[in-house]
Design a protein around this motif. Structure first.
Motif, PDB file in Angstrom:
ATOM      1  N   GLN A   7       0.804  -1.221   0.000  1.00 29.98           N
ATOM      2  CA  GLN A   7       0.000   0.000   0.000  1.00 29.98           C
ATOM      3  C   GLN A   7       0.841   1.277   0.000  1.00 29.98           C
ATOM      4  OE1 GLN A   7      -3.250   0.026  -0.325  1.00 29.98           O
ATOM      5  NE2 GLN A   7      -3.587  -2.188  -0.154  1.00 29.98           N
ATOM      6  N   VAL A   8       2.118   1.140  -0.288  1.00 32.50           N
ATOM      7  CA  VAL A   8       2.988   2.320  -0.292  1.00 32.50           C
ATOM      8  C   VAL A   8       2.586   3.278  -1.413  1.00 32.50           C
ATOM      9  CG1 VAL A   8       5.369   3.125  -0.635  1.00 32.50           C
ATOM     10  CG2 VAL A   8       4.920   1.085   0.743  1.00 32.50           C
ATOM     11  N   LYS A   9       2.595   4.547  -1.116  1.00 30.33           N
ATOM     12  CA  LYS A   9       2.290   5.594  -2.096  1.00 30.33           C
ATOM     13  C   LYS A   9       3.152   6.802  -1.761  1.00 30.33           C
ATOM     14  CE  LYS A   9      -1.605   6.780   0.887  1.00 30.33           C
ATOM     15  NZ  LYS A   9      -3.080   6.810   1.020  1.00 30.33           N
ATOM     16  N   LYS A  10       3.077   7.832  -2.565  1.00 26.59           N
ATOM     17  CA  LYS A  10       3.884   9.021  -2.307  1.00 26.59           C
ATOM     18  C   LYS A  10       3.214   9.904  -1.259  1.00 26.59           C
ATOM     19  CE  LYS A  10       1.930  11.677  -6.178  1.00 26.59           C
ATOM     20  NZ  LYS A  10       2.256  12.449  -7.414  1.00 26.59           N
ATOM     21  N   ASP A  11       3.960  10.869  -0.774  1.00 32.08           N
ATOM     22  CA  ASP A  11       3.473  11.884   0.173  1.00 32.08           C
ATOM     23  C   ASP A  11       3.045  11.282   1.512  1.00 32.08           C
ATOM     24  OD1 ASP A  11       3.878  13.895  -1.739  1.00 32.08           O
ATOM     25  OD2 ASP A  11       1.899  13.549  -2.620  1.00 32.08           O
ATOM     26  N   MET A  36       9.330   2.667   0.094  1.00 29.47           N
ATOM     27  CA  MET A  36       9.035   4.010   0.588  1.00 29.47           C
ATOM     28  C   MET A  36       9.952   5.044  -0.086  1.00 29.47           C
ATOM     29  SD  MET A  36       6.599   4.464   2.938  1.00 29.47           S
ATOM     30  CE  MET A  36       7.139   5.750   4.072  1.00 29.47           C
ATOM     31  N   LYS A  37      11.213   4.724  -0.166  1.00 29.01           N
ATOM     32  CA  LYS A  37      12.165   5.665  -0.755  1.00 29.01           C
ATOM     33  C   LYS A  37      11.925   5.824  -2.255  1.00 29.01           C
ATOM     34  CE  LYS A  37      15.809   5.067   2.702  1.00 29.01           C
ATOM     35  NZ  LYS A  37      17.183   4.598   2.979  1.00 29.01           N
ATOM     36  N   GLU A  38      11.583   4.723  -2.926  1.00 29.65           N
ATOM     37  CA  GLU A  38      11.284   4.794  -4.363  1.00 29.65           C
ATOM     38  C   GLU A  38      10.094   5.696  -4.637  1.00 29.65           C
ATOM     39  OE1 GLU A  38      10.722   0.818  -5.719  1.00 29.65           O
ATOM     40  OE2 GLU A  38      12.788   0.207  -5.302  1.00 29.65           O
ATOM     41  N   ALA A  39       9.164   5.755  -3.661  1.00 27.21           N
ATOM     42  CA  ALA A  39       7.982   6.605  -3.818  1.00 27.21           C
ATOM     43  C   ALA A  39       8.254   8.044  -3.396  1.00 27.21           C
ATOM     44  CB  ALA A  39       6.819   6.029  -3.001  1.00 27.21           C
ATOM     45  N   GLY A  40       9.488   8.316  -2.980  1.00 27.48           N
ATOM     46  CA  GLY A  40       9.849   9.681  -2.614  1.00 27.48           C
ATOM     47  C   GLY A  40       9.582  10.023  -1.165  1.00 27.48           C
TER      48      GLY A  40
END
Length: 488
Positions: free
Chosen positions: A199-203, A230-234
């Motif tokens: 469920q990882v997403k940005k922000d 998490m890091k890949e999503a920024g």
């Protein structure tokens, strides 16, 4: 000047108490935050010192596989962070064994707790934009899900108030609820719905994760994968890998009695630094990041005062525990063979970094070493048994922690004394000098462990003895000072 010294002394004592971990920790109050299906759920509140400005808040969720557990698991952490000037909370939530609920209900309750704290920020004197969700294992999981899972909100609550925290700190959290992680049998048919790695997403809010490299409950790979995603999503996500520890390592002495505070201090210190960088805390942590566990192992001279004095001499970078037993011996068939005592088992549980072993005073006692009817499975002389058992003891600590520093201490001097309780005191002194101390010195060389000849260091301690065998408080303080100088 005198008052300044008194204040400084009190601050040192306070820090030492935080480091050691008080055994009677209680919350300031319990506040109802949710009623559902006849169940009442409370927040266990730890208040900071009075502050005119609103503080940050950190809310902890206990672990237990979404099925069991208690808010007391995070009382030690809550007490510490309240002492650092923020509101700390250990939250109740519904669990299967008590409420017959699912992990999805646990997520809902965690969201309700965040929302309630934000909604009541003014009366709690909390900054609604500085709320940290935290927890361990299943509790760490639901802390993370409050930040990244949409839905699972309680429909009776004010949805205009966000249930998303501003930061997350998780201790060995469940991160993958499929077969690759933990808990897939508890979420059958919905394996990825509340799985953080899926469920990882940005922000997302900044996160700090602690995980043991030898965790057999929640694979360490899960933590590495989640952090990468998490890091890949920024997103900001820091993983602290703790070597050679398994699941639940972060608990201190208050919740997991006898475990010591080594990893409690490590994780709490780094959490403190993380929150300070976010401007949720001010100043430096008030506990030591890296402390060494010291097990003091031996007989009545160990069981008495010297370990407590040693703690004072070494300071809060060490945690000293007393595992002495009056009358203890290494040879078997006596009143108190050490290997059969709880003190021995507890000394291993403590996983010491430093072990101070002081035996021989009772092994040299005529009523034991010359007793032909003494029951022991060892075949050989008492001297050979003493050496064999001593080596066995050393190896048991090395097996528990291969990096442990082991010190073998010669027994303290024994004197003929008017208050002596041993009618064969002369013979005991002779045994001590003829074979006990020489054997210990040989063991030190053969096992490559360090020797502390306290018999020599304390040779002028007659005036500090109460009965020729045991020291008075002054004597134990002197002994502790000499040992501290050797091991620092």
């Amino acid at each position: 000047m005198k008052s300044i010294k008194i204040i400084a002394t009190l601050l040192i004592l306070f820090c030492a108490v935080i480091n050691i971990g008080a055994q009677n920790i209680t919350s300031n109050s319990k506040v109802l935050y949710k009623e559902i299906n006849g169940d009442s759920l409370y927040l266990h509140i730890f208040k900071p010192q009075l502050s005119k400005k609103p503080t940050a808040a950190i809310v902890f969720f206990f672990g237990g596989g979404w099925a069991s557990g208690t808010p007391e698991q995070f009382y030690q952490q809550s007490e510490y962070f309240a002492s650092r000037g923020i509101l700390a909370i250990s939250a109740e939530y519904r669990i299967k064994n008590t409420h017959n609920t699912s992990p999805f209900d646990c997520v809902e309750d965690a969201k309700s707790a965040i929302r309630w704290i934000r909604e009541h920020a003014k009366e709690l004197n909390v900054n609604p934009n500085k709320i940290v969700a935290s927890g361990g294992s299943a509790g760490g999981h639901i802390a993370i899900t409050t930040a990244l899972i949409e839905g699972l909100e309680n429909v009776s609550e004010n949805s205009s108030i966000s249930s998303v925290p501003n930061a997350v700190v998780a201790y060995n959290p469940v991160l993958d609820t499929t077969e690759k992680g933990y808990g897939h049998k508890k979420v059958v048919g919905r394996e990825t719905e509340i799985s953080p790695t899926h469920q990882v997403k940005k922000d997302l809010p900044p996160m700090l994760i602690f995980h043991g490299t030898k965790d057999k409950t929640v694979p360490f790979e899960n933590a590495e994968r989640f952090t990468s995603l998490m890091k890949e999503a920024g997103n900001e996500c820091e993983l602290v890998a703790v070597d050679n520890v398994g699941h639940g390592f972060f608990n201190g002495d208050f919740f997991r009695k006898g475990a010591g505070n080594k990893y409690f201090n490590l994780t709490t210190y780094k959490t403190d630094v993380f929150l300070e960088k976010l401007c949720y805390l001010k100043g430096k942590p008030t506990l030591a990041e890296n402390i060494k566990h010291i097990s003091c192992v031996g007989d009545s001279n160990n069981e008495a005062k010297y370990p407590s004095f040693l703690q004072e001499k070494l300071g809060n970078e060490y945690q000293v525990k007393n595992f002495g037993k009056g009358g203890a011996t290494l040879i078997d068939g006596t009143n108190h063979p050490y290997f059969k005592k709880e003190q021995y088992k507890n000394s291993l549980k403590f996983t010491p970094d430093i072990v101070l072993i002081m035996f021989g005073t009772n092994d040299a006692n005529v009523k034991w070493c010359l007793d032909e009817n003494r029951k022991t499975e060892f075949i050989g002389t008492p001297q050979e048994e003493f050496k064999s058992q001593y080596v066995k003891l050393i190896k048991s600590y090395k097996h528990k922690n291969e990096n442990a520093e082991v010190y073998v201490l010669t027994p303290l001097p024994i004197y003929e004394h008017a208050k002596s309780r041993d009618p064969e005191i002369k013979q005991r002194i002779k045994h001590l000098n003829e074979w006990v101390i020489p054997i210990i010195k040989v063991i030190s060389e053969e096992e490559n462990v360090q020797l502390l000849d306290v018999n020599k260091l304390m040779k002028k301690a007659y005036n500090c003895t109460v009965d020729g065998v045991h020291l008075n408080n002054k004597g134990y303080e002197i002994l502790a000072k000499k040992i501290a100088q050797e091991i620092k």
